[in-house]
Enzyme design. Structure first.
Site, mmCIF file in Angstrom:
data_model
loop_
_atom_site.group_PDB
_atom_site.id
_atom_site.type_symbol
_atom_site.label_atom_id
_atom_site.label_comp_id
_atom_site.label_asym_id
_atom_site.label_seq_id
_atom_site.Cartn_x
_atom_site.Cartn_y
_atom_site.Cartn_z
ATOM 1 C CE LYS A 64 -3.866 -2.298 2.200
ATOM 2 N NZ LYS A 64 -4.504 -2.733 3.437
ATOM 3 C CD GLN A 103 -3.571 -4.290 6.642
ATOM 4 O OE1 GLN A 103 -3.427 -3.356 5.871
ATOM 5 N NE2 GLN A 103 -4.237 -5.373 6.296
ATOM 6 C CG ASP A 163 -9.984 -0.169 4.943
ATOM 7 O OD1 ASP A 163 -9.798 -0.451 3.746
ATOM 8 O OD2 ASP A 163 -9.284 -0.610 5.874
#
Ligand code: NDP
Length: 296
Positions: free
Chosen positions: A54, A98, A121
């Site tokens: 990422k 994460q 997200d």
């Protein structure tokens, strides 16, 4: 029928190029550089790989990448304090924590402490509610990538019968919401669904997000249907490690009209959509027009 392969790797490269182009314009015309902060707690090997990837792709499209690596024993208080700092940092437009988090941390509490406008997200409860009610939101990356590929292949999805296998909060449910938003008739199947083969055989669009290697055989697929395989399963075959999806690719490709491979299908689109979401968040934060085609 031999299915057309939906090349997620090539599509993701196109999305990244579009994002990079827009980032260049933002810098040139507005003096703004989008920034994505990724928070990793602990040393889960798979998470480390994702976070590295990422960060690398964020920089490649011209954005600022801020990585925060915290040790596995980090307290909830310290993690929440970091998120509060990132929420207030005007250079940070997207925040991603994460998952999974170490067991002692409350995942829902942590995710819901992110500013919804920076929740790239799309897991914050406000974004879940906005998506569910058809309002402008941050859309979870994996389902957004699936939707982009479906729209690209079909144009309009209106009136199509779609089956989503899997009802997780990160893939199955938001995928179903997005398909409903595009006027599909949507069925969500799960482990308690009766006669799953029959349910899948009715679908023009099948999205498999289960986490069971090659669970969906070709004879469940309606002739000409579009198959989106979200599954990523590591298996050993002929003494070698291999990645396979939730769909038995070989037999499904003989009946489907179009299909995503694993690897090279949905996977690459997920990070591309994370970058797209960061760009979208940056444009919204600055009251600028959002780039077209990069959100739902
Ligand atoms: P979850 O484990 O959270 O959810 C799996 C879902 O599948 C559940 O709803 C479960 O039903 C359902 N299920 C399990 N067994 C069956 C069965 N026999 N028949 C029908 N449904 C079943 O998984 P995720 O949604 O997080 O992920 C799904 C897959 O997608 C995984 O392989 C994951 O690795 C992959 N993935 C890929 C991403 C990418 O970027 N390509 C991103 C995210 C995930 P129930 O609710 O009843 O238990």
């Amino acid at each position: 029928m031999v299915a057309q392969v939906i090349d997620g790797k090539a599509f993701a490269a196109k999305v990244r190029a579009q994002v990079a182009d827009q980032v260049g314009k933002l810098k040139e015309e507005n003096g703004i550089t989008p920034g994505l902060a990724v928070v990793l707690v602990g040393e889960d090997p798979a998470s480390q790989v994702y976070v590295r990837s990422k960060g690398k792709q964020t920089v490649e499209v011209g954005m600022n990448s801020y990585e925060h690596k915290l040790d596995a024993e980090t307290t909830e208080e310290d993690l929440l304090a970091l998120i509060a700092k990132l929420n207030n940092d005007p250079d940070v437009h997207g925040i991603l924590v994460q998952l999974p988090l170490p067991k002692h941390l409350n995942e829902d509490l942590v995710i819901n402490s992110i500013d919804p406008a920076k929740d790239v997200d799309g897991f914050h409860i406000s974004n879940v509610g906005l998506l569910g009610t058809g309002q402008k939101s941050m859309v979870p990356c994996t389902p957004l990538g699936c939707l982009m590929m479906l729209r690209d292949y079909h144009g309009s999805l209106s009136g199509m019968d779609a089956v989503v296998i899997g009802r997780s909060n990160i893939v199955g449910k938001p995928m179903a919401q997005l398909l409903l938003g595009d006027s599909c008739t949507v069925t969500i199947a799960h482990s308690r669904t009766k006669d799953l083969p029959d349910v899948v055989r009715r679908a023009d669009i099948v999205v498999a997000a289960v986490g069971r290697p090659e669970m969906v055989p070709g004879d469940w697929i309606k002739e000409g249907a579009t198959v989106i395989d979200v599954g990523i399963n590591r298996i050993e075959r002929d003494g070698k490690n291999k990645l396979v999806g939730d769909v038995d690719y070989a037999s499904a490709a003989e009946r489907a009209g179009a299909i995503t491979p694993v690897p090279g299908g949905v996977g690459p689109m997920t990070i591309a959509c994370l970058l797209a979401n960061t760009l979208t968040a940056c444009c919204r934060a600055n009251g600028l027009t959002e780039p077209e085609g990069l959100t739902a």
